[in-house]
Every structure is written in C-alpha cells, then in structure tokens.
Scaffold this active site. Structure first.
Site, PDB file in Angstrom:
ATOM      1  N   ASN A  15       0.880  -1.167   0.000  1.00 18.41           N
ATOM      2  CA  ASN A  15       0.000   0.000   0.000  1.00 18.41           C
ATOM      3  C   ASN A  15       0.916   1.215   0.000  1.00 18.41           C
ATOM      4  O   ASN A  15       1.392   1.647   1.049  1.00 18.41           O
ATOM      5  CB  ASN A  15      -0.906  -0.020   1.226  1.00 18.41           C
ATOM      6  CG  ASN A  15      -1.888   1.139   1.259  1.00 18.41           C
ATOM      7  OD1 ASN A  15      -1.821   2.051   0.450  1.00 18.41           O
ATOM      8  ND2 ASN A  15      -2.799   1.120   2.210  1.00 18.41           N
ATOM      9  N   ARG A  99      -2.904  -1.993  -3.293  1.00 15.67           N
ATOM     10  CA  ARG A  99      -4.073  -1.142  -3.110  1.00 15.67           C
ATOM     11  C   ARG A  99      -3.934   0.042  -4.059  1.00 15.67           C
ATOM     12  O   ARG A  99      -2.947   0.783  -4.011  1.00 15.67           O
ATOM     13  CB  ARG A  99      -4.165  -0.631  -1.677  1.00 15.67           C
ATOM     14  CG  ARG A  99      -5.294   0.383  -1.451  1.00 15.67           C
ATOM     15  CD  ARG A  99      -5.353   0.803  -0.005  1.00 15.67           C
ATOM     16  NE  ARG A  99      -6.346   1.844   0.210  1.00 15.67           N
ATOM     17  CZ  ARG A  99      -6.057   3.126   0.441  1.00 15.67           C
ATOM     18  NH1 ARG A  99      -4.795   3.512   0.502  1.00 15.67           N
ATOM     19  NH2 ARG A  99      -7.022   4.013   0.625  1.00 15.67           N
ATOM     20  N   HIS A 187     -12.509   3.739   0.348  1.00 13.61           N
ATOM     21  CA  HIS A 187     -12.413   2.765   1.454  1.00 13.61           C
ATOM     22  C   HIS A 187     -13.142   1.462   1.122  1.00 13.61           C
ATOM     23  O   HIS A 187     -13.537   0.706   2.012  1.00 13.61           O
ATOM     24  CB  HIS A 187     -12.982   3.336   2.759  1.00 13.61           C
ATOM     25  CG  HIS A 187     -12.166   4.443   3.343  1.00 13.61           C
ATOM     26  ND1 HIS A 187     -12.740   5.580   3.891  1.00 13.61           N
ATOM     27  CD2 HIS A 187     -10.823   4.613   3.455  1.00 13.61           C
ATOM     28  CE1 HIS A 187     -11.779   6.390   4.311  1.00 13.61           C
ATOM     29  NE2 HIS A 187     -10.604   5.819   4.059  1.00 13.61           N
ATOM     30  N   ARG A 247      -8.451  16.409   6.542  1.00  9.72           N
ATOM     31  CA  ARG A 247      -9.308  16.758   5.407  1.00  9.72           C
ATOM     32  C   ARG A 247     -10.631  17.339   5.896  1.00  9.72           C
ATOM     33  O   ARG A 247     -11.143  16.947   6.932  1.00  9.72           O
ATOM     34  CB  ARG A 247      -9.560  15.527   4.529  1.00  9.72           C
ATOM     35  CG  ARG A 247      -8.401  15.151   3.659  1.00  9.72           C
ATOM     36  CD  ARG A 247      -8.639  13.832   2.944  1.00  9.72           C
ATOM     37  NE  ARG A 247      -7.986  12.715   3.616  1.00  9.72           N
ATOM     38  CZ  ARG A 247      -8.140  11.440   3.302  1.00  9.72           C
ATOM     39  NH1 ARG A 247      -8.953  11.107   2.307  1.00  9.72           N
ATOM     40  NH2 ARG A 247      -7.512  10.496   3.961  1.00  9.72           N
ATOM     41  N   GLU A 385      -7.685  -4.412   5.251  1.00  6.33           N
ATOM     42  CA  GLU A 385      -7.667  -4.221   3.807  1.00  6.33           C
ATOM     43  C   GLU A 385      -6.635  -5.115   3.133  1.00  6.33           C
ATOM     44  O   GLU A 385      -6.864  -5.627   2.032  1.00  6.33           O
ATOM     45  CB  GLU A 385      -7.379  -2.747   3.493  1.00  6.33           C
ATOM     46  CG  GLU A 385      -8.486  -1.810   3.937  1.00  6.33           C
ATOM     47  CD  GLU A 385      -8.038  -0.372   4.078  1.00  6.33           C
ATOM     48  OE1 GLU A 385      -8.635   0.504   3.444  1.00  6.33           O
ATOM     49  OE2 GLU A 385      -7.068  -0.140   4.833  1.00  6.33           O
TER      50      GLU A 385
END
Length: 403
Positions: A15, A99, A187, A247, A385
């Site tokens: 990732n 990913r 996500h 964010r 993940e």
C-alpha cells in the site's frame, strides 16, 4: 494442494503512499492466505524508517537511514526486502497485490497489471492526483524487484460501482457524468472486508441494512444492504463526507469560489488547505489525533470533536434513509475501533433509529456495544484491507491457472 501454490509460497501486499509503503507478507496455505509479517517504511526521501513485526507482533526489523539512502519507492522496497529477508525463510513470492485508490467508472474488479493496464491506471491520475501516482510507483517498484511475478491491482472504488445512479450523480448536466465526474466512494476494500466478515459471523445481519463507519485519519461511512454498497459519504474525491484527520469533509462549493475570487487562493493553496490543514487538525489547531484532542483543555479541541461526532451522526441517519431503515451499525478503523468516548458521542441521539448503546460494553471495547433491547445492533470490528487484497490475489491466480 492446488497446483497454483506450494507450501513455500507467499504473497506480498503493498500500500504505497507519497512517502511511505505499508506492506504485509502472507504465506499461502492451501487456498488461504495467512499473515506472516507486516510493517511500514515511512519517511521515504527524508527520514526513512522501517519497522516490521511478525504475526505475534514481535519486532523483526527497526532500521533508519539518511534520506538519500532511500530516495524513492524502488530503493524503499529494496530496503524492505533486505530487512525482512531473514523472516521470509526462503518463501517464494508468487504475486504482489497493490491497493490502488481509483479504478474510475469501469474498473470494478481486481486485475492483473500489464503495460495496457498501467496506461489505464495512469489515465486515472487526474481523478486522484494525491494518491494514484504513488500507488503506481509501488507497482513499478515491485515489477522491478520481482520481474515476471504477477502484479495485481485492487481498487478502493470497486465495491461502490453497483450504486444506483441517484447515489453517484451530481446535479450537473449529464455530459459531466459521462466524462467521469461522479461520486465514486472510497475505502471500498475495508467495506468489502467488513461485509464479508459479517456474512461469516452474523449472516442474518449481513443480509439486512448495515451502516459501516470507517473512522480513522481518513473517515467515511457506507450503506450496505444485503452485502451490496448502496451509498457512501465520499464522492468524486476522498475529501467529501465527514471531517477527517486533516481533510475538511463536506463543504459548500460556494466557499471554494469565495476563497478563489475574494481571497485570491490558487489551486495549490486550496489543495493544501482542504487536504492537509482542515478537519480535526485545522479546526483544533492542535492535532489530528483524537487521543491528543481528548486530553487537551483547549476549547477548540472540544469543538473539533463535537463537530466530528455531529457529522458522523448526521451521515448515519442519511445512509439509513437511503436504505429505508437500519439493522446494524459497525464501527471500524483506528478511531472506530478504539475511541470509546467518541463512539458514545456519535450514538447519542440515535434512539429514533432504534439504537441503544450499552455504556459498559462500549467502555470495554466489546465486539457488540448495544444493549440486548436495541433494535439496531452496534458492533465493533477490526478491518483488514491487506487481507482482502490477499484474498483477491489468490482468487485471481486460481482463475488464471484454471483458464
């Protein structure tokens, strides 16, 4: 033992971010992928630091270098492999899974990466300029390190590609939708993992209407009905929805026009504000870490946490409406799995949705934190993940072998 793998085989999952590579090595056991080790190389090009742990969380490697010694993703991956080589014990890397944040409107399944696929992924960079280039850099680094080994791209947007049109479009003329300006959601690998886990652990709930709250430094929520994504709080970019560590979350586009026209802010300055100096960090002026904010006596910290809880609570109600009701709420990711006080604040006022929190279970971080009398069940589940990517890689290898 399937012919596609042998007892000494392994799958590497990467990732890649702008200055980091998270990694996990899975040993292949029949048709399963079992964690062997994981870790991260951070500070690439500045203050490189490698940390790796085995499945029992024992430290295998903890090394630092000067910036020029690990200047890019290629050299970072080389250092990673050098650091974990003793723990690999001669296992053969049969595939590398990646990913990739954006699959655009068409890529809705994991894919083997060849030259044509790389061109497609590069063509999607304008849709995720702060993420996609680094994901691609990870693929390039792995291709050079492991020539001839299959590289598999798994997309964070793929799980959401079955959304109804109403959940994906903006209130713009249709030609913009045709040009790819639509709500993608992100996500997705985390939501897919949680959905699959519920199917195995809680099949009745998995068949119903569930809101999953992936709350971490990047935060979003997803409405999942019968295992299928119905709607998500993130949109065209990973800025939309609830506030995050740095964010902003949802913001009136008129604010951006005002900042451009009146405050004379350029695109780069706006990007820095919205992605890096907003959310919990920007509102508090202290930190993006919930733990720091909960300890702080500064009123701005309390305000930031209050706003975060308010927005998450509001989105839970909106996503329940999108499904015509709610049967379960699942908290996951760093904040969702660990921030007990914030979970309680989020659940306050959701009694109208049949949700009754059990304070003792919540404080104990129990797998189920609602009372037995709660119509809406509230669960806490760890996401993974990397394990989802490893599963996709194995499936793709088996399909390629049998084709």
């Amino acid at each position: 033992m399937d012919a596609v793998s042998a007892p000494s085989d392994a799958i590497l999952i990467l990732n890649a971010g702008s200055s980091s590579i998270k990694f996990e090595l899975f040993k292949v056991v029949e048709d399963r992928a079992e964690t062997r080790l994981d870790g991260q190389m951070e500070g690439i090009g500045a203050s490189p630091h490698l940390i790796a742990r085995d499945a029992r969380r024992q430290v295998l490697a903890d090394k630092r270098w000067a910036g020029p010694d690990v200047a890019d993703h290629v050299s970072a991956l080389a250092r990673i492999m050098e650091g974990i080589e003793p723990a690999i014990e001669g296992r053969r890397i049969i595939a590398v899974g990646h990913r990739v944040v954006h699959g655009g409107p068409d890529l809705a399944a994991p894919m083997l990466v060849d030259d044509a696929a790389m061109e497609t992924l590069r063509g999607l960079m304008p849709l995720a300029p702060l993420h996609q280039p680094h994901n691609i850099a990870g693929i390039v680094a792995a291709s050079q390190r492991f020539p001839g080994v299959p590289q598999v791209a798994c997309f964070d947007t793929a799980f959401h590609r079955a959304h109804p049109w109403e959940a994906d479009t903006f209130g713009l003329p249709p030609e913009y939708y045709a040009r790819g300006i639509r709500r993608y959601g992100f996500h997705g690998l985390s939501y897919e993992y949680i959905s699959d886990r519920l199917r195995r652990e809680e099949p009745a709930l998995a068949a119903g209407r569930v809101v999953v709250a992936h709350l971490g430094n990047g935060s979003s929520l997803c409405a999942i009905h019968g295992g299928r994504s119905i709607d998500s709080t993130m949109g065209f970019t990973a800025l939309d929805g609830v506030p995050m560590g740095t964010r902003c979350g949802q913001i009136d586009p008129g604010v951006l026009l005002h900042l451009m026209l009146t405050e004379k802010m350029e695109a780069a300055e706006l990007t820095g504000l919205l992605y890096g100096n907003a959310g919990l960090k920007g509102m508090s002026g202290i930190s993006q870490d919930v733990r720091d904010l909960e300890k702080s006596a500064d009123p701005r910290a309390a305000q930031a946490l209050s706003y975060y809880a308010w927005r998450v609570r509001r989105e839970i109600g909106a996503l329940a409406a999108a499904m015509g009701g709610i049967d379960g709420l699942v908290f996951t990711a760093g904040i969702g799995e660990n921030a007990r006080n914030l979970r309680a604040r989020i659940c306050e006022g959701l009694e109208h949705l049949g949700l009754v929190l059990d304070p003792s279970a919540n404080e104990a971080n129990a797998p189920e934190i609602s009372t037995p009398f709660s119509h809406t069940r509230v669960l806490v589940r760890a996401t993974d993940e990397e394990a989802m990517i490893a599963r996709h890689v194995l499936d793709l290898l088996h399909c390629s072998k049998s084709a």
